[in-house]
Design an enzyme around this catalytic site. Sequence first.
Site, PDB file in Angstrom:
ATOM      1  N   ASP A  26     -14.353   0.565  10.207  1.00 53.58           N
ATOM      2  CA  ASP A  26     -14.727  -0.785  10.616  1.00 53.58           C
ATOM      3  C   ASP A  26     -13.707  -1.751  10.014  1.00 53.58           C
ATOM      4  O   ASP A  26     -13.256  -1.575   8.881  1.00 53.58           O
ATOM      5  CB  ASP A  26     -16.129  -1.113  10.104  1.00 53.58           C
ATOM      6  CG  ASP A  26     -16.710  -2.374  10.743  1.00 53.58           C
ATOM      7  OD1 ASP A  26     -16.141  -2.836  11.755  1.00 53.58           O
ATOM      8  OD2 ASP A  26     -17.727  -2.879  10.241  1.00 53.58           O
ATOM      9  N   LYS A  43       5.501   3.260   5.603  1.00 51.77           N
ATOM     10  CA  LYS A  43       5.293   1.919   6.144  1.00 51.77           C
ATOM     11  C   LYS A  43       5.122   1.964   7.656  1.00 51.77           C
ATOM     12  O   LYS A  43       5.797   2.710   8.356  1.00 51.77           O
ATOM     13  CB  LYS A  43       6.458   1.001   5.776  1.00 51.77           C
ATOM     14  CG  LYS A  43       6.517   0.679   4.286  1.00 51.77           C
ATOM     15  CD  LYS A  43       7.601  -0.335   3.971  1.00 51.77           C
ATOM     16  CE  LYS A  43       7.632  -0.660   2.483  1.00 51.77           C
ATOM     17  NZ  LYS A  43       8.649  -1.688   2.162  1.00 51.77           N
ATOM     18  N   ALA A  81       0.837  -1.204   0.000  1.00 57.06           N
ATOM     19  CA  ALA A  81       0.000   0.000   0.000  1.00 57.06           C
ATOM     20  C   ALA A  81       0.870   1.252   0.000  1.00 57.06           C
ATOM     21  O   ALA A  81       1.897   1.300   0.690  1.00 57.06           O
ATOM     22  CB  ALA A  81      -0.927  -0.012   1.204  1.00 57.06           C
ATOM     23  N   PRO A  82       0.469   2.279  -0.751  1.00 55.44           N
ATOM     24  CA  PRO A  82       1.235   3.532  -0.765  1.00 55.44           C
ATOM     25  C   PRO A  82       1.243   4.180   0.621  1.00 55.44           C
ATOM     26  O   PRO A  82       0.322   3.988   1.420  1.00 55.44           O
ATOM     27  CB  PRO A  82       0.456   4.408  -1.755  1.00 55.44           C
ATOM     28  CG  PRO A  82      -0.350   3.449  -2.581  1.00 55.44           C
ATOM     29  CD  PRO A  82      -0.671   2.299  -1.672  1.00 55.44           C
ATOM     30  N   GLY A  83       2.279   4.956   0.879  1.00 62.51           N
ATOM     31  CA  GLY A  83       2.363   5.658   2.159  1.00 62.51           C
ATOM     32  C   GLY A  83       3.565   5.217   2.972  1.00 62.51           C
ATOM     33  O   GLY A  83       4.311   4.301   2.589  1.00 62.51           O
ATOM     34  N   MET A  91       5.070   0.537  11.620  1.00 61.94           N
ATOM     35  CA  MET A  91       6.005  -0.196  12.463  1.00 61.94           C
ATOM     36  C   MET A  91       5.429  -1.523  12.934  1.00 61.94           C
ATOM     37  O   MET A  91       6.164  -2.428  13.311  1.00 61.94           O
ATOM     38  CB  MET A  91       6.368   0.648  13.694  1.00 61.94           C
ATOM     39  CG  MET A  91       7.052   1.957  13.376  1.00 61.94           C
ATOM     40  SD  MET A  91       7.393   2.901  14.888  1.00 61.94           S
ATOM     41  CE  MET A  91       8.115   4.382  14.194  1.00 61.94           C
TER      42      MET A  91
END
Length: 583
Positions: free
Chosen positions: A375, A323, A319-321, A325
């Site tokens: 959710d 990472k 997924a983009p963004g 922890m």
Amino acid sequence: MTNHSPTARRIAKTILNGFDAYFADFQNITLGAKARFETASWQAVHHANKERIDIYKTKVLQVLKLVHSVTSKDTNELEIWREARATFAQLIANHNNYEIAETFFNSVFCNQFKHAHIHDSNIFVKSSRAPDEKPLRDYSIYISYSGRDGLEYMIEDILNDYGFSAPWEDLQRDVENICSALREGPLAGLENEKKLRVDMLESVFYRNKAAYLVGRMMFGGEVIPLLLPCLNNGRGAIFVDTVLYSNDSASIIFSFTRSYFMVDSPIPSRFVRFLSTIMPLKERSELYNSIGFHKHGKTEFYRHILAHMKVSNDKFIIAPGIKGMVMSVFTLPSYPVVFKVIKDKFDRPKTVTEEIVREKYKFVSRSDRVGRMADTQEYSNFIFYRNRFSEELLAELQEVAPSKLEMDDKWVIIKHLYVERRMEPLNLYLQHASDEETREAMEEYGNAIKQLAAANIFPGDMLLKNFGVTRHGRVVFYDYDELCPLTDCHFRKIPEARTAEQELSDQPWYTVDEADVFPEEFRLFFSGNPIARKAFEDEHSDLYDYRYWQHLQERIRAGHIESAFPYRRAWRFKRQSARKSKE
């Protein structure tokens, strides 16, 4: 009926009886929502929500225990379960809620086999029949109203037909407010109101401190939502707070970021079908979730993504963004969700454990999400085709979460993961946002923090990357490993430095306990983005003050439950009496 072994029939009947008992318990808790709303018993509302969520697991485990008691055979024999599945399919052939019964069977099986042997010969990976294969005759869940006598008469009939035990605060005022709003809005171009037809669901949708009357307006070939949120004035009377009539407004009311409704739905599939007509973009899984059948929502989601995989060819990617922890997060670009896998070892400085992280996600599932938390559905042994994974993603999963992974040449099985709606991380959104969009996002970000806090939830890690922006522009929190009840926190002011050395020190010169929170430090979340920081401080500088948080804690401990409106406060009707307004 095909002959199956007595053991298979006993198991199938035991599970079906258990499902019917679960459904009855679910309905009984739901039916109490009307009295809780009319008496403003808001603490009881929260208790009932948790109780209703918990009864599913409780009933599944009770039924599995009964399954073991109705046969002397080895219940680990798959052949027995294959026969039981076939018998169960016959038993529910004419059951009104066959699809949710199938999910219940699946849950019992998965608890028996620890989520192994997931195959359509053992459980209902596919449904035993197509939707609407046997439509129910002479059963309606809504009442139709005609505008032939005028809009005012129709709206008054609608409100009176719901039969609340509590009186209306001012029925005539509410009717006038609704009619004025509709004539200025969706009915503005309607020359003849007598051609209007309105279908209203008979059951009321209760959630938190509101009751929603849900229907649709039909004229000129159009289908337009009609939602009437009703509130209790705290003095034993009810009033209509606003009227909502756009697809987006309806979608936000039924959002994945909100708690499940309490609605008397004897045949949930009928309600889902009706709701789909006013929210055509919502998946069936989301609608089942919204009315409280979240376990069947999981089933619907799984079936939908399997179907999507057959008609798509893109690959799962990281997924983009930035990472995380704690989690490895991946997505399928053509499908609007993310999959989150807990890492085997957490990056420093994280000190939480996997068990704690799971408990945080469970806490969220049973909390009032007030439109500000996504959710999340939890899955075990989720099966993917290996050739749909990018090599980069496979390498990351093998590096950070090998214990969660089983692979061969054809399959990738992830032993435990969470599924959430995909949103654009707020930090990425701000990189391309205009100044105006930045100001709106920062106002939303602050609102999200405040509304979560009012619901007794402290996000813990409030970095922008832990919040996402929905397609409606709402800011939602989605990283739960640091959250906790607000009342567990100790909000403090940073002590004044006594010496120059203390003031210049990189380390705190004062003691810091695990529960301590220093709101003055929240400014650090905007380092490098002065526009975002100014926009936030223009609207929400009170969040830097430890006294703001302490005051909230006092209100929560005193039993106060804040109102959370899933629509703009500016849309709320003025509550001047209709009689007074004419004087």
